[in-house]
Design a protein around this motif. Structure first.
Motif, PDB file in Angstrom:
ATOM      1  N   LYS A 159       0.226  -8.633  -2.536  1.00  0.00           N
ATOM      2  CA  LYS A 159      -0.372  -9.477  -1.081  1.00  0.00           C
ATOM      3  C   LYS A 159       0.570 -10.270  -0.376  1.00  0.00           C
ATOM      4  O   LYS A 159       0.315 -10.549   0.855  1.00  0.00           O
ATOM      5  CB  LYS A 159      -2.127  -8.908  -1.129  1.00  0.00           C
ATOM      6  N   TYR A 189      -3.538  -6.500   4.024  1.00  0.00           N
ATOM      7  CA  TYR A 189      -3.001  -5.300   3.404  1.00  0.00           C
ATOM      8  C   TYR A 189      -3.575  -4.914   2.157  1.00  0.00           C
ATOM      9  O   TYR A 189      -3.722  -5.507   1.059  1.00  0.00           O
ATOM     10  CB  TYR A 189      -1.705  -6.085   2.551  1.00  0.00           C
ATOM     11  N   ASP A 217      -4.393  -2.506  -0.615  1.00  0.00           N
ATOM     12  CA  ASP A 217      -3.218  -1.040  -1.653  1.00  0.00           C
ATOM     13  C   ASP A 217      -4.781  -0.275  -2.407  1.00  0.00           C
ATOM     14  O   ASP A 217      -4.816  -1.271  -3.324  1.00  0.00           O
ATOM     15  CB  ASP A 217      -2.981  -1.624  -2.113  1.00  0.00           C
ATOM     16  N   ARG A 263      -2.638   5.020   1.492  1.00  0.00           N
ATOM     17  CA  ARG A 263      -2.918   4.030   0.187  1.00  0.00           C
ATOM     18  C   ARG A 263      -2.569   2.827   0.697  1.00  0.00           C
ATOM     19  O   ARG A 263      -3.261   1.965  -0.455  1.00  0.00           O
ATOM     20  CB  ARG A 263      -1.414   4.960  -1.071  1.00  0.00           C
ATOM     21  N   TYR A 264      -1.954   2.556   1.908  1.00  0.00           N
ATOM     22  CA  TYR A 264      -1.451   1.356   2.022  1.00  0.00           C
ATOM     23  C   TYR A 264      -1.315   0.878   3.151  1.00  0.00           C
ATOM     24  O   TYR A 264      -0.904   1.770   3.669  1.00  0.00           O
ATOM     25  CB  TYR A 264       0.173   0.876   1.525  1.00  0.00           C
ATOM     26  N   ASP A 296       8.205  -5.073  -4.070  1.00  0.00           N
ATOM     27  CA  ASP A 296       7.156  -4.155  -5.370  1.00  0.00           C
ATOM     28  C   ASP A 296       8.170  -3.871  -6.685  1.00  0.00           C
ATOM     29  O   ASP A 296       8.098  -4.019  -7.918  1.00  0.00           O
ATOM     30  CB  ASP A 296       7.698  -2.804  -4.454  1.00  0.00           C
TER      31      ASP A 296
END
Length: 274
Positions: free
Chosen positions: A21, A62, A64, A81-82, A124
């Motif tokens: 994040k 953000y 998730d 989802r995100y 990621d």
């Protein structure tokens, strides 16, 4: 990321979730700052500092969910989802978006969106690398063979990460190696400069700290001190704010860095030392 970190304990999982994040907020707002100001080189600036320089959309949060959730939709209604939450610095309007709709809903230019996606992908991958290294029992001692006693890491996060048993990514290791080498180099220089044979123990006075800031005006110093006390810690961001408010000249080096930058750095060190 869920499957990749399933073997970690809850503290480690939460650390990596927070890490993603923080890094995504910093990446989005750094790219937006560069697009807004026309200049690069804001490494090390926090997301909050960078938001002060952006004309329009900044990333403020953000989420998730771990799965596609209808309770976190995009502006177009699609379940996500995100979810990326952005705010317009001019109007205060807030929008919740999927990464593929930055261009459509907040009119980011295609090359800016492409750059943001690339940075998010690198973040990621870095977290996947940390997870995999942790799984195979990676150890910092196998990479950096000497760290000075009582070494202070540049960020508390690195220290926390190691203390809780998480590995470091290659990017983090490279950064840490540079810091450690610089510390050793500085210590060696200091040792060569101050040796017993160079000091008269009966007449030795410790050198007084002498200010090296000559070109900053009182107004500039006062503004820098005020910004620092308000939480703006980045030298580069402070320079850009001084220029934007016409408190400092806009002269720049060929790299785009403001010519007032070295003086601001020295003055900030003086503030920190007081």
């Amino acid at each position: 990321m869920d499957k990749e970190i399933s073997f970690l304990n809850e503290e480690q999982k939460q650390f990596l979730i927070d890490y993603v994040k923080t890094k995504k907020l910093e990446a989005f707002n750094k790219i937006q700052t560069e697009a807004s100001t026309g200049y690069a080189g804001f490494e090390g600036a926090s997301s909050e500092d960078l938001q002060l320089l952006i004309d329009e959309w900044v990333l403020i949060d953000y989420i998730d969910n771990g799965f596609v959730d209808k309770n976190t939709p995009c502006e177009c209604g699609r379940a996500l989802r995100y979810q990326y939450i952005v705010r317009n610095n001019k109007s205060g309007q807030i929008k919740r978006l999927g990464i593929n709709h930055f261009e459509e809903h907040i009119s980011l230019k295609k090359h800016v969106v492409k750059k943001i996606k690339k940075e998010f992908d690198l973040i990621d991958k870095e977290v996947s690398e940390i997870s995999e290294r942790t799984r195979v029992k990676w150890s910092i001692e196998n990479v950096i063979h000497y760290i000075p006693n009582d070494y202070k890491f540049s960020t508390d996060n690195i220290n926390r990460q190691l203390d809780m048993g998480l590995a470091l990514s290659a990017k983090q290791v490279n950064s840490l190696m540079k810091e450690v080498n610089q510390t050793i180099l500085s210590d060696n220089k200091a040792a060569k400069t101050f040796t017993p044979e160079n000091i008269d123990l009966f007449n030795y006075d410790e050198p007084k700290k002498i200010s090296t800031v000559f070109s900053l005006t009182d107004t500039q110093k006062e503004t820098i001190r005020d910004l620092y006390n308000r939480g703006v810690k980045s030298s580069r961001v402070i320079c850009e704010m001084l220029i934007e408010d016409k408190i400092a000249p806009s002269n720049r080096y060929s790299t785009g860095k403001p010519k007032i930058f070295p003086n601001v750095c020295v003055f900030l060190e003086e503030i920190k030392g007081n």
